[in-house]
Design a protein around this motif. Structure first.
Motif, PDB file in Angstrom:
ATOM      1  N   HIS A 178       6.704  67.227  35.995  1.00  0.00           N
ATOM      2  CA  HIS A 178       6.477  66.533  34.714  1.00  0.00           C
ATOM      3  C   HIS A 178       5.568  65.329  34.882  1.00  0.00           C
ATOM      4  O   HIS A 178       4.896  64.901  33.937  1.00  0.00           O
ATOM      5  N   TRP A 179       5.503  64.757  36.113  1.00  0.00           N
ATOM      6  CA  TRP A 179       4.689  63.569  36.342  1.00  0.00           C
ATOM      7  C   TRP A 179       3.247  63.890  36.766  1.00  0.00           C
ATOM      8  O   TRP A 179       2.435  62.995  36.978  1.00  0.00           O
ATOM      9  N   ALA A 180       2.918  65.153  36.912  1.00  0.00           N
ATOM     10  CA  ALA A 180       1.583  65.541  37.394  1.00  0.00           C
ATOM     11  C   ALA A 180       0.493  65.110  36.417  1.00  0.00           C
ATOM     12  O   ALA A 180       0.687  65.102  35.193  1.00  0.00           O
ATOM     13  N   LYS A 181      -0.663  64.771  36.945  1.00  0.00           N
ATOM     14  CA  LYS A 181      -1.797  64.384  36.117  1.00  0.00           C
ATOM     15  C   LYS A 181      -2.612  65.592  35.673  1.00  0.00           C
ATOM     16  O   LYS A 181      -3.333  65.531  34.678  1.00  0.00           O
ATOM     17  N   ASP A 182      -2.510  66.673  36.447  1.00  0.00           N
ATOM     18  CA  ASP A 182      -3.293  67.872  36.164  1.00  0.00           C
ATOM     19  C   ASP A 182      -2.481  69.101  36.548  1.00  0.00           C
ATOM     20  O   ASP A 182      -1.825  69.108  37.591  1.00  0.00           O
ATOM     21  N   LYS A 183      -2.535  70.129  35.736  1.00  0.00           N
ATOM     22  CA  LYS A 183      -1.746  71.326  36.022  1.00  0.00           C
ATOM     23  C   LYS A 183      -2.271  72.104  37.225  1.00  0.00           C
ATOM     24  O   LYS A 183      -1.602  73.020  37.716  1.00  0.00           O
ATOM     25  N   LYS A 184      -3.448  71.740  37.744  1.00  0.00           N
ATOM     26  CA  LYS A 184      -3.982  72.419  38.915  1.00  0.00           C
ATOM     27  C   LYS A 184      -3.102  72.225  40.143  1.00  0.00           C
ATOM     28  O   LYS A 184      -3.195  72.977  41.106  1.00  0.00           O
ATOM     29  N   VAL A 185      -2.228  71.212  40.104  1.00  0.00           N
ATOM     30  CA  VAL A 185      -1.314  70.988  41.221  1.00  0.00           C
ATOM     31  C   VAL A 185      -0.404  72.194  41.421  1.00  0.00           C
ATOM     32  O   VAL A 185       0.128  72.422  42.508  1.00  0.00           O
ATOM     33  N   GLY A 186      -0.248  72.996  40.376  1.00  0.00           N
ATOM     34  CA  GLY A 186       0.612  74.173  40.452  1.00  0.00           C
ATOM     35  C   GLY A 186       0.163  75.177  41.503  1.00  0.00           C
ATOM     36  O   GLY A 186       0.994  75.903  42.070  1.00  0.00           O
TER      37      GLY A 186
END
Length: 225
Positions: A62-70
């Protein structure tokens, strides 16, 4: 790791077999021979254990800045779940899920080459991986639900192919994994390798690392196993 898997069954069939309701998104989901990171795939969450929904493969906290971290969080190691800040809150706060599959793919290194294998259960047509899920809100306010598959040390079958394998749960373990009253530390005892004598593996000719490969049935090509 577990970066590719399949679920080729019509979810309507699964709905009837497992007495699960389907979300509207799940009703429109198409079976896949090659589920890749970022794609939508069927899950059952601890929030609604009688509902099958579809989330994105690859956890976005939920704290990620960008969904690419997935793309970097498709798997979670069972041995360190309660140590990693990205995963511990999900285990403790019951953000646990079941990930529907009928097989998964792994690559065995043979010199400079990698031979892809398809792995499935001998006695169960479909099964669930143990998973964790999270909701992330994009800059426009849209909700992006995602999940990670938990991995563990390999059994005797899998250690010949790879040094990790996804956690596959038994029917009883599925209920415990979603149970909000379970002690998180006790749940870690469920995250073991599935019995090798209940699994099968065979080489496939197509490379499942290519996410465009999804119109070929790996069941058609088998070797001795």
């Amino acid at each position: 790791m577990c970066g590719r898997y399949s679920e080729k069954n019509d979810l309507k069939k699964i709905e009837d077999q497992m007495k699960l309701r389907l979300s509207e998104k799940a009703k429109n989901w198409k079976p896949s021979f090659n589920i890749a990171p970022s794609q939508l795939a069927p899950v059952v969450t601890s929030d609604e254990p009688d509902l099958m929904d579809v989330f994105h493969f690859g956890l976005v906290p939920h704290w990620a800045k960008d969904k690419k971290v997935g793309y970097k969080m498709i798997n979670a190691r069972s041995e360190t779940l309660l140590e990693k800040p990205s995963f511990k809150p999900l285990v403790v706060n019951n953000k646990r899920c079941l990930v529907l599959a009928d097989s998964f793919f792994e690559w065995k290194k043979e010199g400079k080459e990698k031979q892809p294998f398809r792995i499935l259960l001998a006695d169960r047509e479909v099964f669930f991986f143990a998973g964790l899920w999270s909701s992330w809100k994009d800059p426009d306010g849209e909700i992006y639900n995602s999940y990670s598959i938990i991995t563990t040390s390999p059994n005797k079958l899998m250690e010949k192919i790879h040094d990790r394998m996804p956690v596959i749960l038994t029917r009883e373990e599925e209920k415990l994994w979603l149970d909000p009253d379970q002690n998180p530390k006790d749940l870690l005892k469920l995250l073991n390798a599935y019995p090798a004598d209940s699994m099968e593996a065979y080489e496939i000719e197509h490379d499942a690392s290519n996410k465009k490969w999804n119109d070929y049935n790996p069941c058609e090509i088998q070797c001795d196993h």
